[in-house]
Scaffold this motif. Structure first.
Motif, PDB file in Angstrom:
ATOM      1  N   VAL A 252      -3.621   0.284  -3.321  1.00  0.00           N
ATOM      2  CA  VAL A 252      -3.264  -0.999  -2.794  1.00  0.00           C
ATOM      3  C   VAL A 252      -2.758  -1.883  -3.982  1.00  0.00           C
ATOM      4  O   VAL A 252      -3.378  -1.520  -5.038  1.00  0.00           O
ATOM      5  CB  VAL A 252      -4.202  -1.492  -1.998  1.00  0.00           C
ATOM      6  CG1 VAL A 252      -5.596  -1.687  -2.831  1.00  0.00           C
ATOM      7  CG2 VAL A 252      -3.963  -2.982  -1.297  1.00  0.00           C
TER       8      VAL A 252
ATOM      9  N   SER B 248      -3.658  -2.711  -9.509  1.00  0.00           N
ATOM     10  CA  SER B 248      -3.768  -1.608  -8.495  1.00  0.00           C
ATOM     11  C   SER B 248      -4.962  -0.846  -8.411  1.00  0.00           C
ATOM     12  O   SER B 248      -5.602  -0.538  -9.329  1.00  0.00           O
ATOM     13  CB  SER B 248      -2.561  -0.641  -8.865  1.00  0.00           C
ATOM     14  OG  SER B 248      -1.230  -1.091  -8.863  1.00  0.00           O
TER      15      SER B 248
ATOM     16  N   ILE C 195       0.891  -1.111   0.035  1.00  0.00           N
ATOM     17  CA  ILE C 195      -0.023   0.095  -0.291  1.00  0.00           C
ATOM     18  C   ILE C 195       0.849   1.274  -0.128  1.00  0.00           C
ATOM     19  O   ILE C 195       2.030   1.384   0.767  1.00  0.00           O
ATOM     20  CB  ILE C 195      -0.841  -0.060   1.195  1.00  0.00           C
ATOM     21  CG1 ILE C 195      -1.797  -1.376   1.138  1.00  0.00           C
ATOM     22  CG2 ILE C 195      -1.877   1.392   1.350  1.00  0.00           C
ATOM     23  CD1 ILE C 195      -2.580  -1.406   2.397  1.00  0.00           C
TER      24      ILE C 195
ATOM     25  N   LEU D 107      -7.495   3.525  -2.787  1.00  0.00           N
ATOM     26  CA  LEU D 107      -8.359   3.173  -1.676  1.00  0.00           C
ATOM     27  C   LEU D 107      -9.242   4.538  -1.392  1.00  0.00           C
ATOM     28  O   LEU D 107      -8.541   5.659  -1.477  1.00  0.00           O
ATOM     29  CB  LEU D 107      -7.502   2.913  -0.542  1.00  0.00           C
ATOM     30  CG  LEU D 107      -6.744   1.322  -0.584  1.00  0.00           C
ATOM     31  CD1 LEU D 107      -5.843   1.239   0.650  1.00  0.00           C
ATOM     32  CD2 LEU D 107      -7.777   0.531  -0.573  1.00  0.00           C
TER      33      LEU D 107
END
Length: 183
Positions: A145, A164, A136, A167
């Motif tokens: 992440v 990827s 992350i 978040l």
């Protein structure tokens, strides 16, 4: 051989067979149920300026401020992010395992998860986590992440990620048996 000796041998073999099956069931059960609470500490990311060794997750709810984690972040029944909780992610709160619930992982730069000692969060006792499982990291203003081709995958809000993913606050990340909430 006499009939009584054959009966004794037959019952002895039957008893050994039952003991063997009991041992196999015990091994399977202990593998499925996971590690026992408190057997090995789970390291954390509260790293100082010089990285001497991977740190451990704090036992207190928030090691940086000492403040308890609000109830809205400590766990909801749904695996979806909460409505109205969009925004920038600055930390991860541990929801599972219960022994480390409420521990906070700060997201200064990059955090790697895995069983390898070189990972930021090294979890050697979790067999569902690969040696270098996921990372992350910050990308401009976003927190991203990324699964590092792990065997069991990395999940965001219950969905396995293949590339990827950015978040948002309230997102839940599952890495092995660890469940984190972005906050």
């Amino acid at each position: 051989m006499t009939d009584s000796l054959l009966n004794i041998l037959k019952y002895s073999l039957l008893g050994l067979l039952y003991l063997f099956f009991a041992r196999v069931l015990w091994a399977v059960w202990s593998e499925v149920s996971g590690p026992r609470p408190g057997t090995a500490p789970m390291p954390a990311s509260a790293r100082a300026a010089t990285p001497p060794a991977p740190p451990t997750l704090p036992a207190s709810p928030d090691a940086t401020t000492g403040a308890p984690v609000p109830a809205s972040q400590s766990g909801r029944g749904s695996s979806r992010p909460a409505k109205g909780k969009r925004g920038k992610v600055g930390r991860l709160v541990v929801l599972e395992p219960k022994v480390r619930k409420g521990a906070v992982i700060g997201l200064a730069n990059e955090v790697t998860f895995g069983r390898a000692p070189g990972c930021t969060i090294s979890v050697p006792d979790d067999t569902f986590i690969s040696q270098v499982h996921s990372r992350i990291f910050r990308d401009a203003d976003d927190v991203v992440v990324e699964d590092l081709t792990s065997t069991n995958g990395t999940y965001v809000n219950g969905n396995r990620i293949t590339m990827s993913q950015i978040l948002r606050r309230g997102d839940r990340i599952q890495i092995g048996s660890i469940v984190l909430e972005a906050g």
